[in-house]
Design a protein around this motif. Structure first.
Motif, PDB file in Angstrom:
ATOM      1  N   GLU A 251       0.844  -1.205   0.000  1.00  0.00           N
ATOM      2  CA  GLU A 251       0.000   0.000   0.000  1.00  0.00           C
ATOM      3  C   GLU A 251       0.875   1.249   0.000  1.00  0.00           C
ATOM      4  O   GLU A 251       0.499   2.276  -0.512  1.00  0.00           O
ATOM      5  N   GLN A 252       2.023   1.116   0.643  1.00  0.00           N
ATOM      6  CA  GLN A 252       2.954   2.240   0.758  1.00  0.00           C
ATOM      7  C   GLN A 252       4.364   1.761   0.423  1.00  0.00           C
ATOM      8  O   GLN A 252       4.785   0.704   0.906  1.00  0.00           O
ATOM      9  N   VAL A 253       5.066   2.535  -0.406  1.00  0.00           N
ATOM     10  CA  VAL A 253       6.475   2.228  -0.695  1.00  0.00           C
ATOM     11  C   VAL A 253       7.329   3.375  -0.185  1.00  0.00           C
ATOM     12  O   VAL A 253       7.022   4.548  -0.428  1.00  0.00           O
ATOM     13  N   LEU A 254       8.363   3.014   0.533  1.00  0.00           N
ATOM     14  CA  LEU A 254       9.352   4.001   0.985  1.00  0.00           C
ATOM     15  C   LEU A 254      10.668   3.657   0.302  1.00  0.00           C
ATOM     16  O   LEU A 254      11.172   2.545   0.480  1.00  0.00           O
ATOM     17  N   ALA A 255      11.196   4.574  -0.489  1.00  0.00           N
ATOM     18  CA  ALA A 255      12.458   4.276  -1.195  1.00  0.00           C
ATOM     19  C   ALA A 255      13.553   5.202  -0.686  1.00  0.00           C
ATOM     20  O   ALA A 255      13.378   6.426  -0.662  1.00  0.00           O
ATOM     21  N   PHE A 256      14.663   4.615  -0.267  1.00  0.00           N
ATOM     22  CA  PHE A 256      15.803   5.393   0.253  1.00  0.00           C
ATOM     23  C   PHE A 256      17.036   5.040  -0.564  1.00  0.00           C
ATOM     24  O   PHE A 256      17.795   4.145  -0.206  1.00  0.00           O
ATOM     25  N   PHE A 257      17.197   5.718  -1.701  1.00  0.00           N
ATOM     26  CA  PHE A 257      18.342   5.451  -2.584  1.00  0.00           C
ATOM     27  C   PHE A 257      19.369   6.568  -2.486  1.00  0.00           C
ATOM     28  O   PHE A 257      20.203   6.728  -3.374  1.00  0.00           O
ATOM     29  N   GLY A 258      19.276   7.407  -1.489  1.00  0.00           N
ATOM     30  CA  GLY A 258      20.231   8.498  -1.344  1.00  0.00           C
ATOM     31  C   GLY A 258      19.766   9.736  -2.101  1.00  0.00           C
ATOM     32  O   GLY A 258      18.675   9.777  -2.668  1.00  0.00           O
ATOM     33  N   LEU A 259      20.626  10.746  -2.065  1.00  0.00           N
ATOM     34  CA  LEU A 259      20.275  12.044  -2.641  1.00  0.00           C
ATOM     35  C   LEU A 259      21.277  12.415  -3.715  1.00  0.00           C
ATOM     36  O   LEU A 259      22.425  11.976  -3.672  1.00  0.00           O
ATOM     37  N   HIS A 260      20.828  13.212  -4.687  1.00  0.00           N
ATOM     38  CA  HIS A 260      21.793  13.747  -5.652  1.00  0.00           C
ATOM     39  C   HIS A 260      21.529  15.236  -5.815  1.00  0.00           C
ATOM     40  O   HIS A 260      20.386  15.688  -5.709  1.00  0.00           O
ATOM     41  N   PRO A 261      22.580  16.023  -6.060  1.00  0.00           N
ATOM     42  CA  PRO A 261      22.375  17.464  -6.140  1.00  0.00           C
ATOM     43  C   PRO A 261      21.841  17.893  -7.505  1.00  0.00           C
ATOM     44  O   PRO A 261      22.175  17.308  -8.527  1.00  0.00           O
ATOM     45  N   LYS A 262      21.008  18.924  -7.487  1.00  0.00           N
ATOM     46  CA  LYS A 262      20.439  19.451  -8.727  1.00  0.00           C
ATOM     47  C   LYS A 262      20.428  20.967  -8.611  1.00  0.00           C
ATOM     48  O   LYS A 262      19.977  21.489  -7.594  1.00  0.00           O
ATOM     49  N   LEU A 263      20.954  21.673  -9.616  1.00  0.00           N
ATOM     50  CA  LEU A 263      21.019  23.138  -9.553  1.00  0.00           C
ATOM     51  C   LEU A 263      19.624  23.719  -9.299  1.00  0.00           C
ATOM     52  O   LEU A 263      19.451  24.655  -8.530  1.00  0.00           O
ATOM     53  N   GLY A 264      18.612  23.127  -9.927  1.00  0.00           N
ATOM     54  CA  GLY A 264      17.213  23.471  -9.641  1.00  0.00           C
ATOM     55  C   GLY A 264      16.865  24.902  -9.980  1.00  0.00           C
ATOM     56  O   GLY A 264      17.367  25.453 -10.971  1.00  0.00           O
ATOM     57  N   PRO A 265      16.036  25.541  -9.148  1.00  0.00           N
ATOM     58  CA  PRO A 265      15.483  26.845  -9.506  1.00  0.00           C
ATOM     59  C   PRO A 265      16.524  27.943  -9.684  1.00  0.00           C
ATOM     60  O   PRO A 265      16.247  28.931 -10.371  1.00  0.00           O
ATOM     61  N   ILE A 266      17.712  27.794  -9.098  1.00  0.00           N
ATOM     62  CA  ILE A 266      18.753  28.848  -9.186  1.00  0.00           C
ATOM     63  C   ILE A 266      19.014  29.218 -10.654  1.00  0.00           C
ATOM     64  O   ILE A 266      19.289  30.372 -10.980  1.00  0.00           O
ATOM     65  N   ALA A 267      18.882  28.234 -11.537  1.00  0.00           N
ATOM     66  CA  ALA A 267      19.154  28.464 -12.964  1.00  0.00           C
ATOM     67  C   ALA A 267      18.124  29.382 -13.605  1.00  0.00           C
ATOM     68  O   ALA A 267      18.335  29.883 -14.713  1.00  0.00           O
ATOM     69  N   GLU A 268      17.003  29.625 -12.917  1.00  0.00           N
ATOM     70  CA  GLU A 268      15.907  30.393 -13.533  1.00  0.00           C
ATOM     71  C   GLU A 268      15.800  31.823 -13.017  1.00  0.00           C
ATOM     72  O   GLU A 268      14.787  32.483 -13.233  1.00  0.00           O
ATOM     73  N   TRP A 269      16.802  32.311 -12.308  1.00  0.00           N
ATOM     74  CA  TRP A 269      16.683  33.632 -11.694  1.00  0.00           C
ATOM     75  C   TRP A 269      17.363  34.744 -12.507  1.00  0.00           C
ATOM     76  O   TRP A 269      17.641  35.831 -11.985  1.00  0.00           O
ATOM     77  N   GLY A 270      17.670  34.443 -13.773  1.00  0.00           N
ATOM     78  CA  GLY A 270      18.222  35.462 -14.672  1.00  0.00           C
ATOM     79  C   GLY A 270      19.670  35.816 -14.365  1.00  0.00           C
ATOM     80  O   GLY A 270      20.130  36.909 -14.708  1.00  0.00           O
ATOM     81  N   LEU A 271      20.397  34.907 -13.724  1.00  0.00           N
ATOM     82  CA  LEU A 271      21.791  35.194 -13.363  1.00  0.00           C
ATOM     83  C   LEU A 271      22.720  34.561 -14.402  1.00  0.00           C
ATOM     84  O   LEU A 271      22.415  33.495 -14.950  1.00  0.00           O
ATOM     85  N   ASP A 272      23.864  35.232 -14.643  1.00  0.00           N
ATOM     86  CA  ASP A 272      24.838  34.709 -15.621  1.00  0.00           C
ATOM     87  C   ASP A 272      25.380  33.377 -15.142  1.00  0.00           C
ATOM     88  O   ASP A 272      25.902  33.273 -14.021  1.00  0.00           O
ATOM     89  N   LEU A 273      25.293  32.371 -16.010  1.00  0.00           N
ATOM     90  CA  LEU A 273      25.763  31.031 -15.651  1.00  0.00           C
ATOM     91  C   LEU A 273      26.901  30.610 -16.565  1.00  0.00           C
ATOM     92  O   LEU A 273      26.925  30.975 -17.746  1.00  0.00           O
ATOM     93  N   GLU A 274      27.833  29.866 -16.022  1.00  0.00           N
ATOM     94  CA  GLU A 274      28.875  29.248 -16.844  1.00  0.00           C
ATOM     95  C   GLU A 274      29.022  27.818 -16.341  1.00  0.00           C
ATOM     96  O   GLU A 274      29.385  27.605 -15.178  1.00  0.00           O
TER      97      GLU A 274
END
Ligand SMILES: Cc1cc2nc3c(=O)[nH]c(=O)nc-3n(C[C@H](O)[C@H](O)[C@H](O)COP(=O)(O)OP(=O)(O)OC[C@H]3O[C@@H](n4cnc5c(N)ncnc54)[C@H](O)[C@@H]3O)c2cc1C
Length: 359
Positions: A251-274
């Motif tokens: 009925e419920q699944v709990l998955a713990f495969f660790g975490l990975h980083p993602k730049l995420g929303p920071i890329a959408e704030w109109g800032l110069d990226l390289e």
């Protein structure tokens, strides 16, 4: 450890500075701003402070922090929190910063996934390699059940009582929740691709005892399919290590495969990226948007080295840059903590009762 802030207010919080990211560099930014008499709110998507140090290598020793020949990664974080304490920053944990934009008049609007909003004089992005996201079960259609029947963290343990639960993973989170929930669940199955585990040996031993006593089952294999009943999860199918298939009530699944980083929303704030990093100058560590600064692993400039030490230096210079941004008319001068009465007053250390408070 600082407490997460209380429930999100409806009104925007007026802040001198908002720091995005409570890794080692964001934490040190509180201190450097505090020395200059500037207060801060700090936000992190994780439920605890410490960034990579706490999330990825808490028990590993670090050897290149000046004056500390050896320092555990978690110990470093604990020391940074302690050092920043006199400046009483407000911590907002477990919420991702989703929006940063310039408002008419030049102040910055900051919003988080929990609905908390700020009007800030300046923003420091100390987002490291991005916010950590859970590694998900890659099964078609499963995303629709996320938060209802499929979970990557436990918010309320009681939600899993009297349920048929499948827990996936072989690390500490998977084993800890297996042990904690086995006597609350209607049935509990642990699924892990190998018979070896990365979790603490004591929890692995306890899990094996529970299996031997018939109180839960362990399947060596991988979840490869799922079946639903009326938009609710009913069963999962496990490809077992011996090449077979096994269908398990879930009925419920709990998955713990660790975490990975993602730049995420920071890329959408109109800032110069390289290459997924924010371009900054090396005088103030300011981005292309006045009032938005970036320090630590998230930034880039000629010669950048992703070291904690470099982030600390950047935090010190960014603090001066921010002071100038907030109070452009103020003359800046360097003071030493050893001899400055005003800094000692801000630090709450003795002998500075008659120091004048000013920014
Ligand atoms: C295994 C390992 C060993 C290392 N050893 C060393 C060493 O010996 N010496 C050394 O100098 N460096 C070492 N490093 C590198 C060091 O850990 C990093 O340089 C350091 O953590 C960078 O700090 P930071 O504060 O910039 O970013 P991070 O530590 O990455 O922290 C950034 C924080 O920002 C948060 N965040 C990101 N985006 C958002 C958002 N939108 N909203 C809210 N929160 C957000 C993240 O959740 C995270 O907590 C090591 C790294 C690893 C992985």
């Amino acid at each position: 450890m600082p407490d997460p802030a209380a429930a999100s207010p409806a009104e925007p919080i007026e802040a001198e500075v908002v720091i995005v990211g409570a890794g080692p560099v964001g934490l040190f930014q509180i201190f450097e701003l505090g020395l200059l008499g500037i207060s801060a709110h700090i936000i992190d998507s994780l439920a605890q402070v410490g960034g990579q140090c706490t999330e990825l290598y808490p028990d590993k020793p670090i050897y290149d922090i000046p004056a500390l020949p050896i320092c555990g990664a978690q110990e470093l974080i604990d020391r940074l929190v302690e050092q920043a304490k006199p400046f009483k920053a407000t911590y907002h944990l477990g919420q991702e910063v989703t929006e940063v934009r310039v408002m008419p008049g030049g102040k910055l609007f900051v919003a988080t996934s929990a609905g908390t909003c700020f009007h800030a004089g300046a923003v420091v992005i100390a987002g490291g390699v991005g916010s950590f996201q859970p590694r998900r079960l890659a099964l078609e259609g499963l995303d629709r059940l996320e938060g209802k029947c499929v979970h990557y963290r436990v918010k309320t343990a009681a939600d899993f009582h009297d349920k048929d639960i499948v827990i996936c993973g072989g690390g500490d989170s998977a084993l800890d929740w297996t042990v904690a929930l086995h006597d609350k669940a209607r049935s509990l199955t642990l699924v892990h691709r190998r018979a070896e585990f990365r979790a603490a040996p004591a929890s692995v031993a306890r899990m094996r005892e529970l299996v031997a006593a018939g109180r839960m089952q362990f399947i060596e294999g991988t979840v490869v399919a799922h079946q639903t009943d009326n938009e609710r999860l009913a069963t999962v199918e496990v490809q077992t290590a011996d090449g077979g298939r096994s269908r398990v009530r879930a009925e419920q699944v709990l998955a713990f495969f660790g975490l990975h980083p993602k730049l995420g929303p920071i890329a959408e704030w109109g800032l110069d990226l390289e290459k997924k990093a924010l371009r900054v100058d090396t005088e103030k560590f300011q981005t292309n948007v006045p009032g938005i600064f970036a320090i630590g692993d998230i930034n880039t400039y000629p010669g950048k080295k992703k070291l904690i030490l470099s982030g600390f230096h950047e935090a010190a210079l960014a603090a001066f840059g921010i002071q100038h941004h907030l109070f452009p008319g103020k003359r800046q001068f360097l003071q030493y903590t050893t001899t400055s009465p005003i800094m000692q007053k801000r630090l709450g250390v003795g002998g500075a009762e008659d120091a004048q408070e000013s920014v």
